[in-house]
Design an enzyme around this catalytic site. Structure first.
Site, PDB file in Angstrom:
ATOM      1  N   ASP A  45       1.116 -25.119  -4.032  1.00 61.46           N
ATOM      2  CA  ASP A  45      -0.293 -25.417  -4.307  1.00 61.46           C
ATOM      3  C   ASP A  45      -0.604 -26.879  -3.968  1.00 61.46           C
ATOM      4  OD1 ASP A  45       0.903 -26.711  -6.444  1.00 61.46           O
ATOM      5  OD2 ASP A  45      -0.328 -25.755  -8.001  1.00 61.46           O
ATOM      6  N   SER A  46       0.422 -27.628  -3.533  1.00 61.17           N
ATOM      7  CA  SER A  46       0.189 -28.962  -2.981  1.00 61.17           C
ATOM      8  C   SER A  46      -0.751 -28.894  -1.786  1.00 61.17           C
ATOM      9  CB  SER A  46       1.522 -29.603  -2.558  1.00 61.17           C
ATOM     10  OG  SER A  46       2.269 -28.711  -1.753  1.00 61.17           O
ATOM     11  N   ASP A  84       3.547 -20.085  -4.534  1.00 64.73           N
ATOM     12  CA  ASP A  84       3.389 -20.931  -5.720  1.00 64.73           C
ATOM     13  C   ASP A  84       2.195 -20.447  -6.554  1.00 64.73           C
ATOM     14  OD1 ASP A  84       3.929 -23.058  -7.360  1.00 64.73           O
ATOM     15  OD2 ASP A  84       3.122 -24.599  -6.021  1.00 64.73           O
ATOM     16  N   LYS A 114       6.929 -19.088  -7.445  1.00 64.61           N
ATOM     17  CA  LYS A 114       7.316 -20.265  -8.239  1.00 64.61           C
ATOM     18  C   LYS A 114       6.243 -20.508  -9.296  1.00 64.61           C
ATOM     19  CE  LYS A 114       6.626 -24.687  -6.998  1.00 64.61           C
ATOM     20  NZ  LYS A 114       5.854 -25.171  -8.177  1.00 64.61           N
ATOM     21  N   GLU A 116       5.164 -23.286 -12.612  1.00 68.04           N
ATOM     22  CA  GLU A 116       5.417 -24.516 -13.375  1.00 68.04           C
ATOM     23  C   GLU A 116       5.433 -24.216 -14.868  1.00 68.04           C
ATOM     24  OE1 GLU A 116       2.529 -27.538 -12.425  1.00 68.04           O
ATOM     25  OE2 GLU A 116       2.881 -27.359 -10.270  1.00 68.04           O
ATOM     26  N   GLU A 183      11.493 -31.737 -10.912  1.00 68.26           N
ATOM     27  CA  GLU A 183      10.641 -32.714 -10.225  1.00 68.26           C
ATOM     28  C   GLU A 183      10.559 -34.016 -11.022  1.00 68.26           C
ATOM     29  OE1 GLU A 183       6.921 -31.331  -8.640  1.00 68.26           O
ATOM     30  OE2 GLU A 183       6.223 -33.365  -8.219  1.00 68.26           O
TER      31      GLU A 183
HETATM   32  O1  KIV Z   1       3.160 -27.426  -4.707  1.00 67.26           O
HETATM   33  C1  KIV Z   1       4.225 -27.819  -4.225  1.00 67.26           C
HETATM   34  O2  KIV Z   1       4.344 -28.055  -3.016  1.00 67.26           O
HETATM   35  C2  KIV Z   1       5.344 -28.005  -5.132  1.00 67.26           C
HETATM   36  C3  KIV Z   1       6.577 -28.650  -4.610  1.00 67.26           C
HETATM   37  C4  KIV Z   1       6.339 -29.993  -4.103  1.00 67.26           C
HETATM   38  C5  KIV Z   1       7.716 -28.551  -5.535  1.00 67.26           C
HETATM   39  O3  KIV Z   1       5.272 -27.638  -6.254  1.00 67.26           O
END
Ligand code: KIV
Length: 266
Positions: A45-46, A84, A114, A116, A183
Site C-alpha cells: 500500500d506504499s 497488502d 500481508k 499490519e 519494520e
Molecule cells: O506497503 C509496503 O510497501 C510495505 C513494505 C514497505 C513493507 O508495507
C-alpha cells in the site's frame, strides 16, 4: 502463476539462505523485478505514496490494491505475489478481512496477503490461514498506525516495547503466519526475533540479521525522492535519467532535430 511459494520461504530459512523481496505496482516494473530473480513481490500500500502521490497510505482502497495486484500478477513468472491489505480492509472485523483477503487470491492472482498489526490481528491471521489464505504478518513500524505512533518512528527501543514485539512475533507465528515483516526496529531485537521464530523474518530497516529483506522499489531505483528513509540504499538514479531523456526529447523537438528522416515514412 508464480513458482516461488510459501514452502520456499520456509526452506530458505532452514537452509540459511536469504529471502529477497521488493515492492512493485505495475506490469513493466513487475516484469523487471521478476526477471532479476527476486523471490517475492509485495504489492504494497506504499503505492499510495510512491505512485499516487499521497501523504500517507491511509486513503488507499481495496479496489485500488486489486487493480495494481492484477497488473503485477500478469507480469510475473517466478516471484511470489503478495497483496497488502490496505487500511480499513481488515480492522473492522474478521468477515470483512476474509472477504478482502480472498479478493487478492481470487481476482488478482496473488498467492498470499500481508497485514499490519500485532495482538489485535491474531484472530484474523488464524481465520485466514484456516481459509487457505497464506498470511505475512507485519510488526514494528506499521505505517497504517501513523497517527497512534505519532509519525514514522523506530519501534521497540524500550525493554517493554521490545518484549511486546517479541511476544507479538510469536503470536503471529502461532496463529499460522508463514512469514513476518519487521519494520524499523533495532537490529539486535530483529536478530533475537529471527532466531526465536521458525518462520522467516523479512526486514525493512531492521538490520542484517533478518531472514530476508524488502524495500520499496521506487526508493531502491531512485524514482521517488520526496524523502528517503535512513534504511534505504539506492542502487540507481532513475529519476535523473528519465529527466535527462525527457529534457533532451523536448530540446530536440524545439530544435527540429526530432523527428528526422529516420523516424519518418516515405
Ligand atoms: O506497503 C509496503 O510497501 C510495505 C513494505 C514497505 C513493507 O508495507
Amino acid at each position: 502463476m508464480s513458482t516461488f511459494t510459501i514452502h520456499d520461504f520456509l526452506k530458505k530459512k532452514k537452509d540459511g539462505k536469504k529471502i529477497t523481496m521488493l515492492t512493485a505496482y505495475d506490469y513493466p516494473f513487475a516484469r523487471i523485478v521478476d526477471e532479476a530473480g527476486i523471490d517475492a513481490i509485495l504489492v504494497g500500500d506504499s503505492l499510495g505514496m510512491v505512485v499516487q502521490g499521497l501523504e500517507n497510505t491511509l486513503p488507499v482502497t481495496m479496489d485500488e490494491m486489486i487493480y495494481h495486484a492484477k497488473m503485477v500478477s500478469r507480469a510475473v513468472k517466478n516471484a511470489m505475489v503478495i497483496g497488502d491489505m490496505p487500511f480499513m480492509s481488515y480492522q473492522a472485523g474478521i468477515d470483512d478481512a476474509l472477504r478482502n483477503a480472498g479478493r487478492f487470491l481470487k481476482e488478482a492472482g496473488a498467492a498470499a496477503i500481508k497485514m499490519e498489526g500485532g495482538a489485535e490481528i491474531v484472530n484474523h491471521i488464524r481465520a485466514m490461514t484456516k481459509s487457505d489464505i497464506p498470511v505475512m504478518a507485519h510488526i514494528g513500524l506499521t505505517p497504517q498506525s501513523i497517527h497512534r505512533m505519532g509519525g514514522y518512528k523506530v519501534q521497540g527501543r524500550t525493554e517493554e516495547a521490545a518484549n511486546k514485539l517479541i511476544e507479538e512475533a510469536h503470536m503471529a507465528e502461532d496463529a499460522g503466519a508463514f512469514s513476518l515483516i519487521l519494520e524499523a526496529i533495532p537490529l539486535n531485537l530483529a536478530k533475537k526475533i529471527s532466531e526465536e521464530l521458525s518462520i522467516p523474518t523479512i526486514g525493512i530497516g531492521a538490520g542484517p540479521y533478518c531472514d530476508g529483506q524488502v524495500l520499496v522499489l521506487h526508493d531502491v531505483i531512485g524514482l521517488f525522492d520526496r524523502f528517503v528513509p535512513k534504511f534505504v540504499k539506492r542502487y540507481s538514479y532513475v529519476k535523473e535519467d528519465v529527466l535527462k531523456a525527457i529534457m533532451t526529447y523536448r530540446d530536440e523537438i524545439e530544435q527540429g532535430v526530432f523527428p528526422s528522416e529516420e523516424q519518418s515514412f516515405k
